[in-house]
Design a protein around this motif. Sequence first.
Motif, mmCIF file in Angstrom:
data_model
loop_
_atom_site.group_PDB
_atom_site.id
_atom_site.type_symbol
_atom_site.label_atom_id
_atom_site.label_comp_id
_atom_site.label_asym_id
_atom_site.label_seq_id
_atom_site.Cartn_x
_atom_site.Cartn_y
_atom_site.Cartn_z
ATOM 1 N N ASP A 112 60.319 -60.620 34.126
ATOM 2 C CA ASP A 112 59.920 -60.831 35.523
ATOM 3 C C ASP A 112 58.766 -59.899 35.897
ATOM 4 N N LYS A 116 54.823 -60.871 36.938
ATOM 5 C CA LYS A 116 54.289 -60.414 38.218
ATOM 6 C C LYS A 116 52.966 -59.657 38.069
ATOM 7 N N HIS A 117 52.809 -58.906 36.968
ATOM 8 C CA HIS A 117 51.689 -57.965 36.867
ATOM 9 C C HIS A 117 50.611 -58.284 35.834
#
Length: 189
Positions: A112, A116-117
């Motif tokens: 996750d 996201k990054h």
Amino acid sequence: MNIKDEIGVIGIDDAPFDKNDKEAILIGTYCRGNRIIDGIYFKRIKRDGMDSTEKIIEMVMGKHKTKINVIFLDGVTFGGFNITNLYEVNEKTGIPVVAVIDRMPNRQKMMDALKKHFDDYEERISLLKSFPEPENIEGIYVQYVGIKRELLNLIIKKTRLKSKIPECLRISHLIGRGFLDLITERNEG
């Protein structure tokens, strides 16, 4: 199976870093068994980059290459999310690679965070998923490539001193902790 007390192993960890740092430092400690330190190595890697695999290979291919029987890594990520390819390190060095983890990782949480990054999160997630499932051996979780469980179990026993983890990895971790003072000084200055 008989393993000599002074079996050559290297333990690799990263030094703590500040969130503004663009680089992190890898620390490698080459030990014979659990008592004799014969080499300390440093390499710079990009924070959250994808160069830890090549830097670990460079470190291992140095002076003690012919004497290293196992490469112990503190997990599979260094300098944030700079993921080391266990298979590539094993293939290019010809040496078994063992990622040591103190507790079962939450892979979903890692995936996750990658989504996201990182723009290249699919490549990073694919690499993580390719690794063997962590197994509990001698009270630590390990992911290993290029070695049989029974032999790894014996080598872990031979290379520990006062900790659950091999001494070479513990020493690299202690050296890394020493960098905290430098980070604190820099941030206060």
